[in-house]
Design an enzyme around this catalytic site. Structure first.
Site, PDB file in Angstrom:
ATOM      1  N   SER A 133      -5.987  -0.064  -3.421  1.00 58.94           N
ATOM      2  CA  SER A 133      -4.510  -1.034  -3.797  1.00 58.94           C
ATOM      3  C   SER A 133      -4.453  -1.790  -4.978  1.00 58.94           C
ATOM      4  CB  SER A 133      -4.147  -1.064  -2.707  1.00 58.94           C
ATOM      5  OG  SER A 133      -4.416  -1.992  -1.607  1.00 58.94           O
ATOM      6  N   SER A 174       2.947  -6.546  -7.656  1.00 59.27           N
ATOM      7  CA  SER A 174       4.085  -7.416  -7.793  1.00 59.27           C
ATOM      8  C   SER A 174       3.365  -7.971  -9.425  1.00 59.27           C
ATOM      9  CB  SER A 174       4.011  -8.257  -7.123  1.00 59.27           C
ATOM     10  OG  SER A 174       5.127  -8.539  -6.527  1.00 59.27           O
ATOM     11  N   ALA A 227      15.286  -7.233  -2.021  1.00 57.47           N
ATOM     12  CA  ALA A 227      16.404  -7.058  -3.702  1.00 57.47           C
ATOM     13  C   ALA A 227      14.667  -5.723  -4.368  1.00 57.47           C
ATOM     14  CB  ALA A 227      15.505  -8.339  -4.046  1.00 57.47           C
ATOM     15  N   HIS A 264       0.697  -1.722  -0.158  1.00 57.73           N
ATOM     16  CA  HIS A 264       0.302   0.306  -0.049  1.00 57.73           C
ATOM     17  C   HIS A 264       0.813   1.159  -0.270  1.00 57.73           C
ATOM     18  CE1 HIS A 264      -3.567  -2.275   1.299  1.00 57.73           C
ATOM     19  NE2 HIS A 264      -2.918  -3.390   1.629  1.00 57.73           N
ATOM     20  N   HIS A 283       3.370 -14.717  -5.902  1.00 55.26           N
ATOM     21  CA  HIS A 283       1.997 -15.226  -4.610  1.00 55.26           C
ATOM     22  C   HIS A 283       0.684 -13.888  -5.432  1.00 55.26           C
ATOM     23  CE1 HIS A 283       3.674 -10.723  -4.577  1.00 55.26           C
ATOM     24  NE2 HIS A 283       2.983 -10.695  -3.034  1.00 55.26           N
ATOM     25  N   ASP A 288      -5.774   5.407   1.866  1.00 55.54           N
ATOM     26  CA  ASP A 288      -6.565   3.979   1.602  1.00 55.54           C
ATOM     27  C   ASP A 288      -7.551   3.558   1.705  1.00 55.54           C
ATOM     28  OD1 ASP A 288      -6.036   0.703   1.799  1.00 55.54           O
ATOM     29  OD2 ASP A 288      -4.467   1.586   1.098  1.00 55.54           O
TER      30      ASP A 288
END
Length: 475
Positions: A159, A376, A354, A27, A371, A136
């Site tokens: 989100s 992502s 990363a 978020h 996931h 949010d």
């Protein structure tokens, strides 16, 4: 870029934006990206979170080099959150992978941040003709006092995908209208996605959606036009703006020449030595803890696949109530004895943070075991990388279903079998299906074409939507 937030800086703009994020990485990251977009449109943006969460958002910001002191973004540090009765560590053996250890943090944010956000709103309203609060959707109770200021209004930011938002609202409203069968096809159940406590929290925050003037999404019409239209049917009086992808989509194909920069992550330098589409990235986000047996089966499956991979192995985020969001959660995850030595010629194991977007943008990456968190998912889609979908909780199963509908993903396991351990053979099969088969090659072509279309939309459609939002905020 200012920080601390004790003083509201003077601005030449007669309008300002106040960002109020939910205190989780997926978020925070999205609203900081939106802050960058609005600041680039010459609006002063005030990002309000605890010092720990402001630090987290800035440290992990993809494309962080574009944030500088010249940007019109001001960080305001809200008081630290003090949680009670919090489990210091998540339970990897729980029947649900939802990060229930963070529930006290969510409750503390809702209880403690309303007053300081109201005080900040008051100061901003005194300094500007108009103040737009973008909050949010899970922070509605925190911003509700904007109603006391005639020159303030608020907008809900979601989100997650429009697909996930639509079905959550449609089901919670008792399925108020019929849908075509193809729209409902392969819709995963919400069973196992949330804890009862979190669903109660969502309900307590969503009851404030009616006071918002519109909704903002990190998506674009080329991906979710059908579900954006359906959302308009549910809430026909609310304006909506699909502004995604929020993440940068230009100049992320990092070249080997960039390796001269000492700050460049070691895994990117390793990827420079491998051929196009030859490596799969494996990463499950910041909120999932797998049981030891599952980690070992995953390791065996990756090893047995004989494919090259970058595996990000790290603990989950802490609550950020202390000095740092890691807050003791970054413990060493034990891998099978000798695993890293056996795969060292074709793999890299990363145990720290990363730079996921840069990794996905590297030409050596040909797949992503994920996931399916929406951050992502959007990053992978916009970079043209197909996904081996392994959802864990929350909106992730429905994001995975959308990825399947778009034709750019394969399932690692059936959501209906989520309580079972995914054995090494199934992991290996999914990796080889994506990385070493004609089906995978076809999917890579489809993902590349969709990614190009999304990037083109970011260069055209998003500019129109963003200008529409800015015009409305400054009217």
């Amino acid at each position: 870029m200012a920080s601390g937030g004790a003083v509201v800086p003077q601005s030449s703009s007669d309008a300002a934006v106040l960002m109020v994020p939910f205190p989780m990485q997926g978020h925070l990251n999205q609203l900081l990206h939106l802050s960058r977009l609005l600041a680039a449109a010459h609006l002063p943006v005030h990002f309000a979170a605890t010092a720990a969460h402001c630090r987290q958002a800035r440290r992990r910001f993809h494309g962080g080099a574009t944030l500088s002191a010249a940007d019109n973004i001001f960080f305001h540090h809200l008081p630290p959150l003090h949680t009670t009765q919090i489990s210091t560590r998540p339970d990897p053996n729980s029947t649900t992978h939802f990060p229930s250890h963070l529930q006290p943090l969510f409750d503390a944010a809702a209880a403690a941040l309303r007053r300081p956000v109201a005080d900040l709103t008051r100061r901003l309203c005194a300094a500007h003709r108009r103040v737009a609060i973008i909050c949010d959707s899970l922070m509605g109770s925190v911003v509700q006092d904007f109603l006391n200021f005639p020159n303030a209004e608020a907008y809900a930011f979601h989100s997650v995908s429009a697909y996930a938002v639509f079905f959550f609202l449609w089901e919670s409203l008792g399925r108020p209208f019929r849908l075509d069968p193809e729209v409902l096809e392969n819709l995963p159940s919400l069973d196992g996605c949330f804890t009862p406590e979190f669903l109660q929290f969502v309900a307590s925050q969503h009851r404030f959606l009616g006071i918002f003037s519109g909704r903002i999404y990190n998506t674009c019409r080329i991906l979710e036009n059908k579900f954006l239209d359906l959302l308009s049917e549910i809430d026909c009086n609310k304006k909506q703006w699909p502004l995604g992808p929020f993440n940068p989509v230009d100049n992320f194909q990092e070249s080997p020449a960039a390796g001269g920069d000492r700050s460049r992550h070691e895994c990117l330098k390793w990827l420079d030595g491998h051929g196009r589409n030859s490596v799969i990235l494996v990463c499950f986000g910041t909120s999932t803890t797998l049981p030891e047996r599952q980690i070992w089966e995953l390791a065996a499956g990756l090893e047995n696949s004989r494919q090259k991979f970058v595996w990000v192995v790290r603990g989950v985020d802490g609550d950020g109530a202390g000095d740092d969001v890691d807050n003791g959660m970054m413990t060493e995850i034990e891998l099978p004895l000798g695993f890293e030595e056996r795969v060292k010629d074709r793999a890299v194991v990363v145990r720290d943070w990363a730079p996921q977007l840069a990794v996905l943008g590297h030409p050596a990456i040909g797949g992503f075991m994920s996931h399916c968190g929406w951050n992502s998912s959007m990053e992978s889609i916009s970079m043209g990388v197909p996904i081996a979908a392994w959802p864990m909780h929350s909106d992730q199963p429905r994001n995975a279903a959308l990825i399947g509908k778009l034709g750019v993903g394969v399932a690692v396991r059936d959501w209906n079998r989520r309580e079972e351990i995914v054995e090494a053979a199934a992991v290996s099969s999914a990796v080889r299906r994506l990385m070493a088969s004609e089906e995978g090659d076809t999917m890579r072509i489809a993902a590349g074409e969709l990614g190009a279309a999304v990037r083109e939309a970011a260069a055209a459609e998003m500019k129109v939507e963003l200008q529409s939002l800015v015009s409305y905020l400054t009217r």
